[in-house]
Design a protein around this motif. Structure first.
Motif, mmCIF file in Angstrom:
data_model
loop_
_atom_site.group_PDB
_atom_site.id
_atom_site.type_symbol
_atom_site.label_atom_id
_atom_site.label_comp_id
_atom_site.label_asym_id
_atom_site.label_seq_id
_atom_site.Cartn_x
_atom_site.Cartn_y
_atom_site.Cartn_z
ATOM 1 N N ARG A 1 0.832 -1.213 0.000
ATOM 2 C CA ARG A 1 0.000 0.000 0.000
ATOM 3 C C ARG A 1 0.865 1.260 0.000
ATOM 4 N NH1 ARG A 1 -4.526 1.266 4.598
ATOM 5 N NH2 ARG A 1 -4.981 3.369 3.944
ATOM 6 N N CYS A 2 1.890 1.293 0.842
ATOM 7 C CA CYS A 2 2.774 2.461 0.893
ATOM 8 C C CYS A 2 3.547 2.612 -0.412
ATOM 9 C CB CYS A 2 3.735 2.349 2.070
ATOM 10 S SG CYS A 2 2.938 2.518 3.681
ATOM 11 N N ALA A 3 4.008 1.506 -0.970
ATOM 12 C CA ALA A 3 4.733 1.572 -2.244
ATOM 13 C C ALA A 3 3.806 2.042 -3.363
ATOM 14 C CB ALA A 3 5.345 0.215 -2.580
ATOM 15 N N ALA A 4 2.551 1.581 -3.360
ATOM 16 C CA ALA A 4 1.574 2.029 -4.361
ATOM 17 C C ALA A 4 1.382 3.533 -4.264
ATOM 18 C CB ALA A 4 0.251 1.297 -4.178
ATOM 19 N N ARG A 5 1.276 4.039 -3.043
ATOM 20 C CA ARG A 5 1.153 5.488 -2.831
ATOM 21 C C ARG A 5 2.356 6.221 -3.414
ATOM 22 N NH1 ARG A 5 2.507 6.428 2.808
ATOM 23 N NH2 ARG A 5 4.556 6.156 1.884
ATOM 24 N N ASP A 6 3.550 5.744 -3.077
ATOM 25 C CA ASP A 6 4.766 6.399 -3.562
ATOM 26 C C ASP A 6 4.817 6.418 -5.082
ATOM 27 O OD1 ASP A 6 5.532 6.770 -0.929
ATOM 28 O OD2 ASP A 6 7.013 5.144 -0.942
ATOM 29 N N VAL A 7 4.477 5.289 -5.700
ATOM 30 C CA VAL A 7 4.534 5.191 -7.158
ATOM 31 C C VAL A 7 3.519 6.133 -7.807
ATOM 32 C CG1 VAL A 7 4.082 3.643 -9.107
ATOM 33 C CG2 VAL A 7 5.510 2.878 -7.194
ATOM 34 N N MET A 8 2.282 6.146 -7.302
ATOM 35 C CA MET A 8 1.276 7.041 -7.880
ATOM 36 C C MET A 8 1.700 8.491 -7.750
ATOM 37 S SD MET A 8 -2.411 5.276 -7.066
ATOM 38 C CE MET A 8 -2.096 4.896 -5.340
ATOM 39 N N GLU A 9 2.268 8.859 -6.612
ATOM 40 C CA GLU A 9 2.688 10.236 -6.417
ATOM 41 C C GLU A 9 3.859 10.598 -7.324
ATOM 42 O OE1 GLU A 9 2.976 10.540 -2.114
ATOM 43 O OE2 GLU A 9 0.789 10.714 -1.968
#
Length: 136
Positions: free
Chosen positions: A81-89
């Motif tokens: 979830r945190c990695a998904a956030r980082d990638v989208m940002e």
């Protein structure tokens, strides 16, 4: 974002986001737990969240809610979830030129279309498969 990301521009956007990650020293190798990230896990979490949003109707659940709920259903965990956030940002910043972006604020921006949200999440899944767990 869907209208803005043509097939030819997709590779350039992925490369630009990777460049931002390098500049930020965000290597995307390890999750918040300190464990090694796996790009396929992050991509699968994003795709499960998108499927949930498609089945329930957007904007409720939001990307944030869909990532949380799909993790509870076994599609991911806090690290993915945190990695998904980082990638989208990273992708939002690469597309917009902004020095900072919050994916949930982007998601809830007035006038945002579901097609844009889906395109971001699918592009983030592609980025995760290419770079997450391998470094940028």
């Amino acid at each position: 974002m869907a209208a803005e990301v043509a097939v030819a521009g997709r590779e350039a956007l992925l490369a630009a986001a990777a460049g931002i990650a390098r500049g930020d020293r965000k290597n995307l190798l390890f999750g918040a737990s300190g464990e090694r990230l796996v790009g396929e896990d992050v991509a699968g979490h994003l795709e499960a969240a998108l499927a949930l949003m498609e089945s329930r109707g957007w904007p409720h659940p939001t990307i944030y809610d869909a990532l949380e709920e799909s993790a509870l259903d076994g599609a991911g965990d806090w690290d993915s979830r945190c990695a998904a956030r980082d990638v989208m940002e990273l992708l939002i910043r690469a597309q917009s030129g902004a020095s900072y972006a919050d994916y949930e604020a982007w998601n809830l921006r007035r006038g945002r279309r579901f097609e844009d949200v889906a395109a971001l999440m699918l592009l983030a899944a592609a980025f995760a498969r290419r770079y997450v767990g391998r470094g940028v």
